[in-house]
Scaffold this active site. Structure first.
Site, mmCIF file in Angstrom:
data_model
loop_
_atom_site.group_PDB
_atom_site.id
_atom_site.type_symbol
_atom_site.label_atom_id
_atom_site.label_comp_id
_atom_site.label_asym_id
_atom_site.label_seq_id
_atom_site.Cartn_x
_atom_site.Cartn_y
_atom_site.Cartn_z
ATOM 1 N N LEU B 87 0.816 -0.964 0.036
ATOM 2 C CA LEU B 87 0.117 0.082 0.058
ATOM 3 C C LEU B 87 1.026 1.399 0.118
ATOM 4 O O LEU B 87 0.544 2.122 0.842
ATOM 5 C CB LEU B 87 -0.961 -0.063 1.351
ATOM 6 C CG LEU B 87 -2.063 -0.979 1.215
ATOM 7 C CD1 LEU B 87 -2.832 -0.871 2.339
ATOM 8 C CD2 LEU B 87 -2.849 -0.959 0.099
ATOM 9 N N CYS B 88 2.124 1.316 -0.836
ATOM 10 C CA CYS B 88 2.787 2.530 -0.900
ATOM 11 C C CYS B 88 3.036 2.610 -2.282
ATOM 12 O O CYS B 88 4.009 3.107 -2.761
ATOM 13 C CB CYS B 88 4.011 2.164 0.156
ATOM 14 S SG CYS B 88 4.726 0.781 -0.014
#
Lengths: 138, 285
Positions: B87-88
């Site tokens: 999630l980056c």
């Protein structure tokens, strides 16, 4: 004109520990402790395990220092410690526990293997305790 | 035409997602600040170290040191630094892509490249592709300890001096700014000589024990510090990337809510209009 103060700077990989004007510094050189007064001749030493102590006026302070390098110039002392901590950051309970377990390990040793490591752990713990104690006494 | 209640449910679900992404953005912002502080805290040490190396290089006979020897590169170690969590955005994909590009580079066919991975994402990526891993370090970012950098550096040094590897590279995300990262590939070993080109030697020091011994000690430390710097950069960059990704996700969720709300209102109005027509036509008949 000789400088009458030393700028003491202690840095570790995890940050700057201390930056202060002081009168004298003692540090654990690899070949033994050495003291520095303002106006010292340029000097460079590898550091061993022990305490860094300094005096500024009537105040004195102590830090732990384990390996690293120290550069002395007439008006400043820069210490690059590999591991080091301020007295107030020392976890006394943990150091006490480390000292105890390292002592046990040293006693149980039958040969050279693991001696150095256990001894280093022991020395570290003892140094931490000593520095922490000096802070309480001060 | 979907029922009103379905659209409402959909809006509620997107709103929940938006709340989560917003919270994650905030958490990342806080972590980023700490990671950035740690990065800046490490700088004085690295800078001092460089100064010392410079002043020593002019004094010690540097030719002899094993960490400076350039050999023909037959066995190469590549250290890949990614994060443990996703999630980056493209943070990890950029690194793994760069690592693959490195492996397929011109002239590498004849070389034997081994991988040492840091972070769960790199490990999973190369495991799935059945790449043999020379070493893996997972879960080292929370919290990041200097000891970790030391271990990794010493494995590299050991491999290099024993002749298992002729060169060691590291690929990691460099922290450019809060929203920008740059993939960097750097050579760790052998240490490049020009890195510490002796400037005009400053003051003549006394050395204890002696210049050569100190040089021998400080070179491995230099490698450690470089690994440490790479880890810190990567940690800060990770939080920056996650913050940007979560910010974008929050905005997208907002847009989605807006368009769904508009759609819902349209559906509701259509239903009302239909009902009125039914009532009116029922009355007139």
């Amino acid at each position: 004109m000789l400088p009458d103060k030393l700028l003491l700077e202690v840095v570790t990989p995890e940050g700057l520990l201390l930056r202060e004007e002081v009168d004298t510094v003692q540090a654990p050189g690899e070949l033994g402790y050495f003291g520095v007064l303002p106006g010292h001749r340029p000097f460079f030493s590898a550091l061993g395990m022990g305490e860094i102590s300094y005096k500024a006026g009537k105040q004195s302070g102590h830090l732990t220092c384990f390996w690293g390098f120290c550069e002395v110039l007439p008006d400043r002392v820069s210490i690059l410690a590999e591991v080091g901590e301020r007295a107030e950051d020392i976890d006394v309970a943990r150091a006490e526990k480390d000292r105890h377990s390292a002592a046990e390990r040293l006693k149980a040793l039958r040969d050279e293997a693991g001696f150095k490591e256990a001894q280093a752990t022991y020395m570290k713990a003892v140094t931490r305790l000593s520095v922490a104690r000096k802070r309480r006494e001060a | 035409m979907p029922a009103l209640i379905d659209i409402r449910r959909r809006i509620r679900s997107v709103k929940n997602t938006q709340q989560i992404t917003k919270a994650m953005k905030m958490v990342s912002a806080a972590k980023l600040r700490r990671a950035q502080e740690a990065m800046f805290a490490a700088r004085p040490y690295a800078r001092r170290m460089m100064q010392v190396l410079n002043s020593l290089a002019s004094r010690a006979s540097t030719e002899a040191h094993p960490l400076l020897v350039e050999r023909e590169q037959k066995d190469v170690l590549l250290i890949v630094v990614t994060s443990d969590k996703g999630l980056c955005g493209g943070f990890n994909a950029n690194i793994t892509r760069a690592a693959l590009r490195f492996l397929q580079e011109e002239g590498r066919e004849s070389q034997n490249v081994q991988l040492e991975v840091i972070g769960r994402k790199a490990r999973d990526f190369f495991r799935r592709r059945q790449w043999p891993l020379h070493g893996e370090h997972v879960g080292v970012f929370q919290p990041l300890r200097y000891e970790t950098a030391k271990t990794i550096a010493h494995r590299a040094i050991e491999g290099f001096t024993s002749g298992r590897f002729d060169a060691v590279y590291v690929v990691f995300n460099e922290f450019k700014s809060v929203i920008a990262q740059r993939v960097a590939v750097e050579r760790l070993l052998p240490i490049a000589r020009e890195e510490f080109a002796p400037e005009n030697p400053p003051v003549e020091h006394l050395y204890e024990p002696d210049a050569q011994r100190i040089f021998d000690q400080i070179l491995p430390r230099h490698v450690e510090v470089q690994v440490w710097q790479a880890l810190l950069e990567s940690a800060a960059a990770e939080h920056g990337a996650r913050m940007a990704a979560m910010d974008a996700a929050t905005n997208n969720a907002g847009e989605m809510i807006d368009s769904l709300t508009l759609y819902m209102n349209k559906v509701r109005q259509a239903a009302i209009t239909k009902e009125i027509i039914e009532v009116v036509s029922g009355a007139s008949s």
